[in-house]
Design a protein around this motif. Structure first.
Motif, PDB file in Angstrom:
ATOM      1  N   ASP A 238       0.862  -1.186   0.000  1.00  0.00           N
ATOM      2  CA  ASP A 238       0.000   0.000   0.000  1.00  0.00           C
ATOM      3  C   ASP A 238       0.896   1.232   0.000  1.00  0.00           C
ATOM      4  N   ASN A 239       0.898   1.950  -1.135  1.00  0.00           N
ATOM      5  CA  ASN A 239       1.780   3.094  -1.299  1.00  0.00           C
ATOM      6  C   ASN A 239       1.114   4.388  -0.844  1.00  0.00           C
ATOM      7  N   GLY A 240       0.736   4.416   0.454  1.00  0.00           N
ATOM      8  CA  GLY A 240       0.210   5.636   1.054  1.00  0.00           C
ATOM      9  C   GLY A 240      -1.249   5.917   0.773  1.00  0.00           C
ATOM     10  N   SER A 241      -2.085   4.880   0.656  1.00  0.00           N
ATOM     11  CA  SER A 241      -3.513   5.089   0.365  1.00  0.00           C
ATOM     12  C   SER A 241      -4.223   5.819   1.502  1.00  0.00           C
ATOM     13  N   THR A 242      -5.199   6.660   1.117  1.00  0.00           N
ATOM     14  CA  THR A 242      -6.012   7.387   2.106  1.00  0.00           C
ATOM     15  C   THR A 242      -7.492   7.054   1.960  1.00  0.00           C
TER      16      THR A 242
ATOM     17  N   VAL B  85       2.019  -4.639   3.187  1.00  0.00           N
ATOM     18  CA  VAL B  85       3.041  -3.791   3.789  1.00  0.00           C
ATOM     19  C   VAL B  85       2.728  -2.359   3.398  1.00  0.00           C
ATOM     20  N   ARG B  86       2.940  -1.442   4.305  1.00  0.00           N
ATOM     21  CA  ARG B  86       2.644  -0.025   4.065  1.00  0.00           C
ATOM     22  C   ARG B  86       3.933   0.714   3.730  1.00  0.00           C
ATOM     23  N   VAL B  87       3.920   1.449   2.618  1.00  0.00           N
ATOM     24  CA  VAL B  87       5.056   2.274   2.199  1.00  0.00           C
ATOM     25  C   VAL B  87       4.511   3.651   1.882  1.00  0.00           C
ATOM     26  N   ASP B  88       4.756   4.618   2.738  1.00  0.00           N
ATOM     27  CA  ASP B  88       4.173   5.951   2.558  1.00  0.00           C
ATOM     28  C   ASP B  88       4.938   6.811   1.563  1.00  0.00           C
TER      29      ASP B  88
ATOM     30  N   ARG C 230       9.573   1.692  -4.883  1.00  0.00           N
ATOM     31  CA  ARG C 230       9.808   1.531  -3.442  1.00  0.00           C
ATOM     32  C   ARG C 230       8.801   0.552  -2.845  1.00  0.00           C
ATOM     33  N   ALA C 231       7.551   0.694  -3.263  1.00  0.00           N
ATOM     34  CA  ALA C 231       6.513  -0.188  -2.734  1.00  0.00           C
ATOM     35  C   ALA C 231       6.766  -1.628  -3.143  1.00  0.00           C
ATOM     36  N   LEU C 232       7.112  -1.850  -4.405  1.00  0.00           N
ATOM     37  CA  LEU C 232       7.346  -3.218  -4.857  1.00  0.00           C
ATOM     38  C   LEU C 232       8.557  -3.847  -4.181  1.00  0.00           C
ATOM     39  N   ASN C 233       9.582  -3.062  -3.920  1.00  0.00           N
ATOM     40  CA  ASN C 233      10.743  -3.617  -3.226  1.00  0.00           C
ATOM     41  C   ASN C 233      10.380  -4.070  -1.815  1.00  0.00           C
ATOM     42  N   ALA C 234       9.482  -3.337  -1.172  1.00  0.00           N
ATOM     43  CA  ALA C 234       9.019  -3.762   0.152  1.00  0.00           C
ATOM     44  C   ALA C 234       8.252  -5.073   0.058  1.00  0.00           C
ATOM     45  N   ALA C 235       7.446  -5.224  -0.995  1.00  0.00           N
ATOM     46  CA  ALA C 235       6.701  -6.469  -1.191  1.00  0.00           C
ATOM     47  C   ALA C 235       7.643  -7.618  -1.530  1.00  0.00           C
TER      48      ALA C 235
END
Length: 321
Positions: free
Chosen positions: A44-48, A67-70, A76-81
């Motif tokens: 989740d790339n900073g969803s509101t 995983v949350r990536v703000d 960046r988000a995919l690397n966290a996943a």
């Protein structure tokens, strides 16, 4: 599928403020037929919107993690996943995709069928009626602006400098081991160059001349058309970005001349570029082609000046049969 089974596939994706379409994707994944055990990892790339709550609830029958990536940026988000992935095959998709019920089964079967291949791509269908006619007439613009991807009617090797598209692509996890942040964070959605990230990613372990990339015709998904990408101004902008990305990466914007070796010379490039221009079906397509070549020349100059062509982590060109 029992969610307690060790996964053979890790489905990874990045999402931001698309709770409704993400819910449809999860439903489609829950309806997969004959697929091996798989896990779904959503960054989740900073969803509101309602995305965080949707991911907290999970989905019955899915081995779902998040995983949350703000910090903005798909890479960046995919690397966290990717750091959470455990399946032997990592499958990438988007949050606005509707997968065929046999999508994962066909990808996994293809990986079994072609053991010497490391990279796989599948068919991406779109609603052509939602695409302007001038874009619909152009094979290249359809791919760039809608991500439609149907390079062959049967399984085939990807040619020189050709790579799968983000909504439907896969790689063997072993190819990513030892790579620090394997997905590019300076290219792709959320950056100054919002395209070209798939190629930059694959270049780390599958150079343009490699034949270890296989298209799987039966592995199908449906991808929603983003109206914001098919307008003329947006098309020009994306064409410029695409050309610049290919110049930075050292990937030609026209097919390589088979008689000139892996790297085309200036004369063969000019001939191919002229042929591409002559094939344009409209003035708007012609302008997009010209802008794309301008972007390519800009990117090439930047690459040569700063030596930006990626080499870290690359392996020798492979092949598969």
């Amino acid at each position: 599928m029992a969610v307690s089974e060790a996964p053979s596939i890790s489905v990874v994706l990045s999402t931001r403020n698309r709770a409704d379409s993400l819910a449809r994707l999860l439903e489609g994944l829950a309806r997969q037929v004959d697929a091996p055990p798989f896990e779904v990892i959503v960054a989740d790339n900073g969803s509101t919107d309602g995305t965080p709550e949707l991911l907290r609830r999970g989905h019955p029958g899915l081995n779902l993690r998040s995983v949350r990536v703000d910090t903005p940026g798909k890479g960046r988000a995919l690397n966290a996943a990717l750091r959470l992935a455990t399946g032997e095959l990592v499958v990438f998709t988007d949050d606005d995709v509707e997968p065929d019920p046999r999508w994962l089964a066909e990808i996994y079967a293809g990986a079994e069928r072609y053991p010497d291949c490391a990279v796989f791509g599948g068919r991406i269908d779109v609603n052509r009626a939602a695409v302007p006619a001038w874009v619909r007439r152009s094979h290249n613009l359809m791919g760039l602006l809608t991500t439609e991807h149907r390079p062959a009617e049967a399984d085939a090797i990807y040619g020189y400098g050709r790579y799968p598209f983000g909504p439907n692509m896969a790689v063997r996890l072993q190819r990513l081991r030892g790579l620090d942040r394997p997905y590019p964070e300076d290219m792709g959605p959320g950056t100054e160059i919002p395209v070209g990230d798939e190629s930059a990613f694959f270049l780390r372990f599958s150079p343009p001349e490699a034949t270890d990339r296989r298209y799987l015709a039966a592995a199908r998904v449906f991808h929603a058309v983003d109206d914001a990408h098919t307008g003329f101004v947006s098309a020009l902008r994306r064409s410029l970005h695409q050309g610049r990305a290919q110049g930075l990466l050292g990937i030609p914007v026209v097919p390589a001349d088979p008689n000139a070796g892996a790297h085309t010379n200036a004369r063969s490039f000019a001939r191919a570029a002229l042929a591409r221009i002559r094939a344009c079906g409209s003035l708007r397509e012609l302008l997009c082609v010209v802008v794309r070549h301008v972007g390519y020349l800009q990117g090439t100059r930047l690459r040569r000046r700063a030596e930006l062509r990626p080499t870290s982590g690359r392996v020798p060109a492979g092949s598969c049969s």
